[in-house]
Design a protein around this motif. Structure first.
Motif, PDB file in Angstrom:
ATOM      1  N   VAL A   1      23.142  -2.899  26.479  1.00 42.31           N
ATOM      2  CA  VAL A   1      23.912  -4.091  25.695  1.00 42.31           C
ATOM      3  C   VAL A   1      24.258  -4.453  24.223  1.00 42.31           C
ATOM      4  N   PHE A   2      25.477  -4.343  23.959  1.00 43.43           N
ATOM      5  CA  PHE A   2      25.647  -4.484  22.747  1.00 43.43           C
ATOM      6  C   PHE A   2      25.781  -5.751  22.125  1.00 43.43           C
ATOM      7  N   LEU A   3      24.647  -6.509  20.788  1.00 49.40           N
ATOM      8  CA  LEU A   3      24.639  -8.042  20.792  1.00 49.40           C
ATOM      9  C   LEU A   3      25.487  -8.105  19.304  1.00 49.40           C
ATOM     10  N   ILE A   4      26.749  -8.701  19.387  1.00 48.31           N
ATOM     11  CA  ILE A   4      27.404  -8.437  17.740  1.00 48.31           C
ATOM     12  C   ILE A   4      27.213  -9.898  16.946  1.00 48.31           C
ATOM     13  N   PRO A   5      26.431 -10.076  16.389  1.00 49.15           N
ATOM     14  CA  PRO A   5      26.641 -11.521  15.916  1.00 49.15           C
ATOM     15  C   PRO A   5      27.402 -11.417  14.304  1.00 49.15           C
ATOM     16  N   GLY A   6      28.319 -12.593  14.408  1.00 48.64           N
ATOM     17  CA  GLY A   6      29.387 -12.594  13.177  1.00 48.64           C
ATOM     18  C   GLY A   6      29.427 -13.695  13.665  1.00 48.64           C
TER      19      GLY A   6
ATOM     20  N   SER B   1      12.652 -14.526  30.678  1.00 49.91           N
ATOM     21  CA  SER B   1      12.574 -13.938  32.135  1.00 49.91           C
ATOM     22  C   SER B   1      13.146 -12.564  32.245  1.00 49.91           C
ATOM     23  N   ILE B   2      14.397 -12.796  32.375  1.00 47.92           N
ATOM     24  CA  ILE B   2      15.785 -11.405  32.822  1.00 47.92           C
ATOM     25  C   ILE B   2      15.818 -10.735  31.364  1.00 47.92           C
ATOM     26  N   LEU B   3      15.683 -11.297  30.172  1.00 44.30           N
ATOM     27  CA  LEU B   3      16.092 -10.866  28.741  1.00 44.30           C
ATOM     28  C   LEU B   3      14.928 -10.060  28.831  1.00 44.30           C
ATOM     29  N   GLN B   4      13.332 -10.396  29.269  1.00 45.58           N
ATOM     30  CA  GLN B   4      12.252  -9.045  29.042  1.00 45.58           C
ATOM     31  C   GLN B   4      12.773  -8.425  29.814  1.00 45.58           C
ATOM     32  N   ASN B   5      13.052  -8.540  30.780  1.00 47.99           N
ATOM     33  CA  ASN B   5      12.938  -7.308  31.591  1.00 47.99           C
ATOM     34  C   ASN B   5      14.691  -6.502  31.880  1.00 47.99           C
ATOM     35  N   SER B   6      15.512  -6.852  31.104  1.00 44.95           N
ATOM     36  CA  SER B   6      16.714  -6.338  30.734  1.00 44.95           C
ATOM     37  C   SER B   6      16.694  -5.450  29.958  1.00 44.95           C
ATOM     38  N   GLY B   7      17.990  -4.358  29.867  1.00 47.78           N
ATOM     39  CA  GLY B   7      17.367  -2.622  29.437  1.00 47.78           C
ATOM     40  C   GLY B   7      17.944  -2.858  28.100  1.00 47.78           C
ATOM     41  N   PRO B   8      17.862  -2.146  27.453  1.00 46.18           N
ATOM     42  CA  PRO B   8      17.998  -1.393  26.532  1.00 46.18           C
ATOM     43  C   PRO B   8      19.180  -2.245  25.031  1.00 46.18           C
ATOM     44  N   VAL B   9      18.817  -3.312  24.231  1.00 47.71           N
ATOM     45  CA  VAL B   9      19.639  -3.560  23.315  1.00 47.71           C
ATOM     46  C   VAL B   9      20.010  -3.063  22.438  1.00 47.71           C
ATOM     47  N   ILE B  10      21.707  -3.233  21.245  1.00 46.51           N
ATOM     48  CA  ILE B  10      21.333  -2.347  20.115  1.00 46.51           C
ATOM     49  C   ILE B  10      22.224  -3.233  19.690  1.00 46.51           C
ATOM     50  N   ILE B  11      21.835  -4.042  18.279  1.00 54.91           N
ATOM     51  CA  ILE B  11      22.336  -5.129  17.682  1.00 54.91           C
ATOM     52  C   ILE B  11      22.993  -4.683  16.518  1.00 54.91           C
ATOM     53  N   VAL B  12      24.131  -5.300  16.227  1.00 59.45           N
ATOM     54  CA  VAL B  12      25.005  -4.838  15.433  1.00 59.45           C
ATOM     55  C   VAL B  12      25.087  -5.629  14.608  1.00 59.45           C
ATOM     56  N   ARG B  13      24.293  -5.904  13.306  1.00 60.76           N
ATOM     57  CA  ARG B  13      24.529  -6.832  12.345  1.00 60.76           C
ATOM     58  C   ARG B  13      25.239  -7.085  11.405  1.00 60.76           C
ATOM     59  N   GLY B  14      26.687  -6.112  10.715  1.00 58.79           N
ATOM     60  CA  GLY B  14      26.591  -5.989   9.489  1.00 58.79           C
ATOM     61  C   GLY B  14      26.133  -4.606   8.819  1.00 58.79           C
TER      62      GLY B  14
ATOM     63  N   TYR C   1      28.809 -11.273  22.098  1.00 58.29           N
ATOM     64  CA  TYR C   1      29.089 -11.818  20.878  1.00 58.29           C
ATOM     65  C   TYR C   1      29.278 -12.990  19.994  1.00 58.29           C
ATOM     66  N   ALA C   2      27.922 -13.044  19.714  1.00 61.39           N
ATOM     67  CA  ALA C   2      27.058 -14.074  18.316  1.00 61.39           C
ATOM     68  C   ALA C   2      27.552 -15.043  17.930  1.00 61.39           C
ATOM     69  N   GLU C   3      28.095 -16.486  18.456  1.00 59.25           N
ATOM     70  CA  GLU C   3      29.009 -16.673  17.131  1.00 59.25           C
ATOM     71  C   GLU C   3      28.073 -17.147  16.513  1.00 59.25           C
ATOM     72  N   SER C   4      28.435 -17.246  14.823  1.00 61.03           N
ATOM     73  CA  SER C   4      27.974 -18.007  14.431  1.00 61.03           C
ATOM     74  C   SER C   4      26.081 -18.076  14.615  1.00 61.03           C
ATOM     75  N   LEU C   5      25.957 -17.089  14.935  1.00 61.70           N
ATOM     76  CA  LEU C   5      23.934 -17.133  15.396  1.00 61.70           C
ATOM     77  C   LEU C   5      23.572 -15.653  14.221  1.00 61.70           C
ATOM     78  N   PHE C   6      22.851 -15.597  12.940  1.00 64.30           N
ATOM     79  CA  PHE C   6      23.091 -14.381  12.160  1.00 64.30           C
ATOM     80  C   PHE C   6      21.347 -13.947  12.623  1.00 64.30           C
ATOM     81  N   GLY C   7      20.700 -14.872  12.890  1.00 58.94           N
ATOM     82  CA  GLY C   7      18.988 -14.589  13.248  1.00 58.94           C
ATOM     83  C   GLY C   7      18.885 -14.205  14.662  1.00 58.94           C
ATOM     84  N   GLU C   8      18.119 -13.263  14.193  1.00 51.82           N
ATOM     85  CA  GLU C   8      18.006 -12.325  15.538  1.00 51.82           C
ATOM     86  C   GLU C   8      17.339 -12.867  16.396  1.00 51.82           C
TER      87      GLU C   8
END
Length: 305
Positions: free
Chosen positions: A213-218, A48-61, A247-254
């Motif tokens: 919020v910037f989400l960075i898989p790596g 629920s919190i994620l659904q109601n959060s602000g914009p997210v930019i995923i920076v994935r390589g 930083y989403a460590e080792s989580l490369f799937g969206e």
């Protein structure tokens, strides 16, 4: 006849029965039900919190993804020059990674076979840098690195000998041109990121931008001094990872990465509301208790008793 296979089957049946019994006990355990209730409510509130959060930019390589409410916008792909520069920078390391597997002064047949294949790859890559890049000067530098690899490979195949000290000397001789490639690759990637962000600033109003919020898989090894983390930190005025850089460590799937973000957001709220410390839940809950207990006990065996 009782065979080894029969013994294995009996062992497997025993463990299956044991696990079934343990699962049945858990299902009938009210304390286990208590923990399951916590996990269920935690998961639902996190979503629920994620659904109601602000914009997210995923920076994935290679690209960025803007998620703003129901909208999902794929950014432009990174200039392929970035990958070309890194590939050439990796060429000497490919040679090094192959040759250090050889354990004697004379090359083994397997190593010779692999080295011959690598020599072909070097030759083909050298020829590719004829009109591949926009800059003739940068192309020449790529050919120079590859030419060095070709020459070293040729001599090694001719002598069929391996000298570790010569390999290290060769690798270190290319440190400066390799570093030049990395400098230019970083410039390409950062400029691509910056151009995409500038374009998306028109998609977001001032309030939305402050909430991004910037989400960075790596990967784990690339976490320290990560390029994307440094870029996003400068962009929003942060020092590194934090409230707006995850930083989403080792989580490369969206989906996996978004789940990591949801956990980050909910744990931050728990920390603020309950512990008056937004980062309390980002540390091991047993951490302080562990440190206090380890201070008062000995881990040295007492053999007198």
């Amino acid at each position: 006849m009782f065979t080894q296979l029969s013994a294995v089957l009996l062992v497997n049946l025993f463990f299956q029965a044991h696990n079934l019994f343990a699962d049945t006990q858990k299902r009938n355990d009210p304390v286990n039900d208590l923990n399951k209730s916590f996990r269920s409510h935690y998961a639902k509130t996190r979503a629920s919190i994620l659904q109601n959060s602000g914009p997210v930019i995923i920076v994935r390589g290679d690209n960025m993804i803007l998620i703003n409410g129901e909208r999902r916008i794929e950014g432009k792909l990174i200039d392929p020059t970035y990958h070309d520069l890194k590939a050439v920078a990796h060429a000497p390391l490919a040679l090094y990674s192959l040759l250090i597997r050889n354990k004697t002064p004379i090359l083994s047949d397997d190593i010779i076979s692999e080295l011959e294949k690598l020599a072909i790859v070097f030759e083909r890559s050298y020829s590719a840098f004829d009109s591949r890049l926009n800059s003739k000067e940068v192309e020449k530098k790529q050919r120079d690195i590859l030419s060095s690899c070709i020459d070293f490979t040729s001599v090694t195949l001719k002598t069929k000998k391996f000298d570790y000290s010569n390999l290290i000397k060769f690798m270190r001789s290319l440190l400066n041109p390799i570093q030049e490639n990395l400098e230019l690759a970083a410039k390409y990637r950062i400029n691509n990121y910056r151009d995409q962000i500038f374009e998306w600033r028109t998609e977001l109003n001032g309030k939305q931008w402050e909430q991004v919020v910037f989400l960075i898989p790596g990967s784990p090894m690339a976490r320290k001094d990560n390029l994307a983390v440094q870029f996003c930190a400068k962009l929003v005025g942060e020092k590194s990872e934090g409230a707006r850089i995850v930083y989403a460590e080792s989580l490369f799937g969206e989906n996996e990465a978004m789940l990591r973000l949801a956990t980050h957001l909910f744990d931050t709220k728990i920390g603020e509301d309950i512990f008056s410390d937004p980062w309390r839940m980002h540390r091991d809950a047993l951490g302080p208790s562990t440190a206090r207990y380890l201070d008062v006990i000995s881990l040295t065996p007492n053999y007198d008793h």
